[in-house]
Design an enzyme around this catalytic site. Structure first.
Site, PDB file in Angstrom:
ATOM      1  N   HIS A  27       0.848  -1.197   0.000  1.00 24.50           N
ATOM      2  CA  HIS A  27       0.000   0.000   0.000  1.00 24.50           C
ATOM      3  C   HIS A  27       0.880   1.242   0.000  1.00 24.50           C
ATOM      4  O   HIS A  27       1.949   1.269   0.622  1.00 24.50           O
ATOM      5  CB  HIS A  27      -0.903   0.030   1.231  1.00 24.50           C
ATOM      6  CG  HIS A  27      -1.935  -1.048   1.244  1.00 24.50           C
ATOM      7  ND1 HIS A  27      -3.206  -0.872   0.754  1.00 24.50           N
ATOM      8  CD2 HIS A  27      -1.868  -2.329   1.675  1.00 24.50           C
ATOM      9  CE1 HIS A  27      -3.885  -2.007   0.893  1.00 24.50           C
ATOM     10  NE2 HIS A  27      -3.088  -2.903   1.443  1.00 24.50           N
ATOM     11  N   GLU A  77      -7.643   0.044  -5.810  1.00 27.51           N
ATOM     12  CA  GLU A  77      -7.108  -1.275  -5.484  1.00 27.51           C
ATOM     13  C   GLU A  77      -6.341  -1.869  -6.656  1.00 27.51           C
ATOM     14  O   GLU A  77      -6.802  -1.844  -7.801  1.00 27.51           O
ATOM     15  CB  GLU A  77      -8.230  -2.239  -5.083  1.00 27.51           C
ATOM     16  CG  GLU A  77      -8.704  -2.048  -3.662  1.00 27.51           C
ATOM     17  CD  GLU A  77      -9.383  -3.283  -3.110  1.00 27.51           C
ATOM     18  OE1 GLU A  77      -8.792  -4.385  -3.188  1.00 27.51           O
ATOM     19  OE2 GLU A  77     -10.520  -3.159  -2.608  1.00 27.51           O
ATOM     20  N   CYS A  82     -11.515  -0.866   1.278  1.00 29.59           N
ATOM     21  CA  CYS A  82     -10.439  -1.852   1.247  1.00 29.59           C
ATOM     22  C   CYS A  82      -9.980  -2.058   2.676  1.00 29.59           C
ATOM     23  O   CYS A  82      -9.511  -1.105   3.328  1.00 29.59           O
ATOM     24  CB  CYS A  82      -9.290  -1.360   0.368  1.00 29.59           C
ATOM     25  SG  CYS A  82      -7.831  -2.440   0.405  1.00 29.59           S
TER      26      CYS A  82
END
Length: 283
Positions: free
Chosen positions: A165, A214, A223
Site C-alpha cells: 500500500h 485497489e 479496502c
C-alpha cells in the site's frame, strides 16, 4: 455443464463472490473471476473468493481480483469469510482462523438476535514499513517519501499488510482524480508488484476520510487492508494515536494499533444474495 452455488457478500461496500470450494472445486478461478465479476454479463463484483480446507487453520481463503490476478489478502473479504462459514453452519465457533497468502488471520465474530454475523474483528498481524520485494528503492521502505507519476509529485508512506500500500495524505480528497492518479501510481516502476493506492484526509473530528484504488481492481468502495495501511501511515507520521476510524465510500472501519505489535480491524460483513451460476470448468 454444472451449476455452482455462490453467495455475493460485501464488507463496507467491497463486494465479492464467495464459493465453498470444499463443495465446488474450481479448475480455473482466475478466469471465472473475470467472467463472473463483469457488471453486465456476469454477477458483478470486485472479485472472487474461494473458501477451502486448510491444514494449518480452520479454513483457507483464496481471493482473485476482477482482472484475474490473485491477491495476497483482503481485509473486507476475510470478514465476510467469517460470516459465510458461521451463517452457513460450517463452524459453530465465534473464533475462527483463516489461512491466507498473507498469513493466518484470527477472526472474532459478533452475531445479532437471529444468530447471524453482523460484525467481525480481525487480528491482521503486524504491519511492516519495509519490504524490498514490493518497493524497489535502496531501503525497501518509504515514510513521507516522494514519488513522481504523470508529472505530479506525491508524498506518501509505504505500508505492507502482506499486500503493498502507498498512502498519500491530502488537504482535499474530493479533488483527487482517483481513476487517473490511482492507475498511474499503481503501475509505477517503484512498486515491483504494483500497489494499492490510498488517498486520505484527516478531518477535524479525527476521522480519516480515505478513497481507494485497489491493485488489480480499480476504484472500490472500501479496502480492509487499505484502511489498516492508512491508520498505520497516520500513526507513524503523527496524525493519529493508537486507533483511527477510517471512513471509506462504503462505510467505516475501526483500526487499532499500538505501533509495535499486531493490528486489529473491526467492521461489518453482509450478505447480498445467494445464487447459482453455470460453469464448465469445475474439477
Amino acid at each position: 455443464m454444472s451449476k455452482i452455488k455462490f453467495t455475493k457478500m460485501h464488507g463496507a461496500g467491497n463486494d465479492y463472490i464467495y464459493v465453498d470450494a470444499m463443495q465446488y472445486p474450481l479448475a480455473h478461478p482466475e478466469k471465472l473471476a473475470v467472467e463472473w465479476s463483469a457488471p453486465h454479463t456476469g454477477i458483478g463484483s470486485d472479485g472472487l473468493i474461494l473458501i477451502d480446507r486448510s491444514e494449518v487453520a480452520d479454513f483457507k481463503m483464496r481471493m482473485f481480483n476482477n482482472d484475474g490476478s490473485e491477491g495476497i489478502m483482503c481485509g473486507n473479504g476475510v470478514r465476510c469469510v467469517g460470516k459465510f462459514v458461521y451463517d452457513k453452519g460450517l463452524t459453530s465457533s465465534k473464533s475462527v482462523t483463516v489461512e491466507t497468502l498473507g498469513g493466518i488471520k484470527v477472526l472474532q465474530l459478533t452475531t445479532d438476535n437471529n444468530n447471524k454475523v453482523t460484525k467481525v474483528r480481525v487480528d491482521m498481524g503486524r504491519p511492516s514499513l519495509h519490504n524490498k520485494e514490493q518497493l524497489a528503492n535502496d531501503s525497501g521502505s518509504m515514510t513521507e517519501g516522494l514519488v513522481q507519476a504523470d508529472g505530479r509529485d506525491y508524498i506518501g508512506t509505504f505500508v505492507c499488510m502482506g499486500n503493498p500500500h502507498f498512502v498519500i495524505f491530502v488537504d482535499d480528497i474530493e479533488a483527487i482524480d482517483l481513476t487517473t492518479e490511482g492507475r498511474a501510481l499503481e503501475t509505477h516502476s517503484i512498486f515491483s508488484q504494483r500497489c494499492n493506492i490510498e488517498f486520505a484526509e484527516v478531518r477535524d473530528s479525527g476521522v480519516i476520510r480515505t478513497r481507494v484504488w485497489e491493485r488489480g481492481t480499480g476504484i472500490t468502495l472500501a479496502c480492509g487492508t487499505g484502511a489498516c495501511a492508512t491508520a498505520v501511515a497516520a500513526i507513524v507520521t503523527g496524525k493519529a494515536i493508537g486507533r483511527a476510524t477510517i471512513a471509506m465510500d462504503g462505510g467505516d472501519l475501526e483500526i487499532e494499533w499500538d505501533g509495535s505489535e499486531n493490528l486489529y480491524m473491526t467492521g461489518p460483513a453482509a450478505t447480498v444474495f445467494d445464487g447459482e451460476i453455470e460453469d464448465s470448468n469445475t474439477i
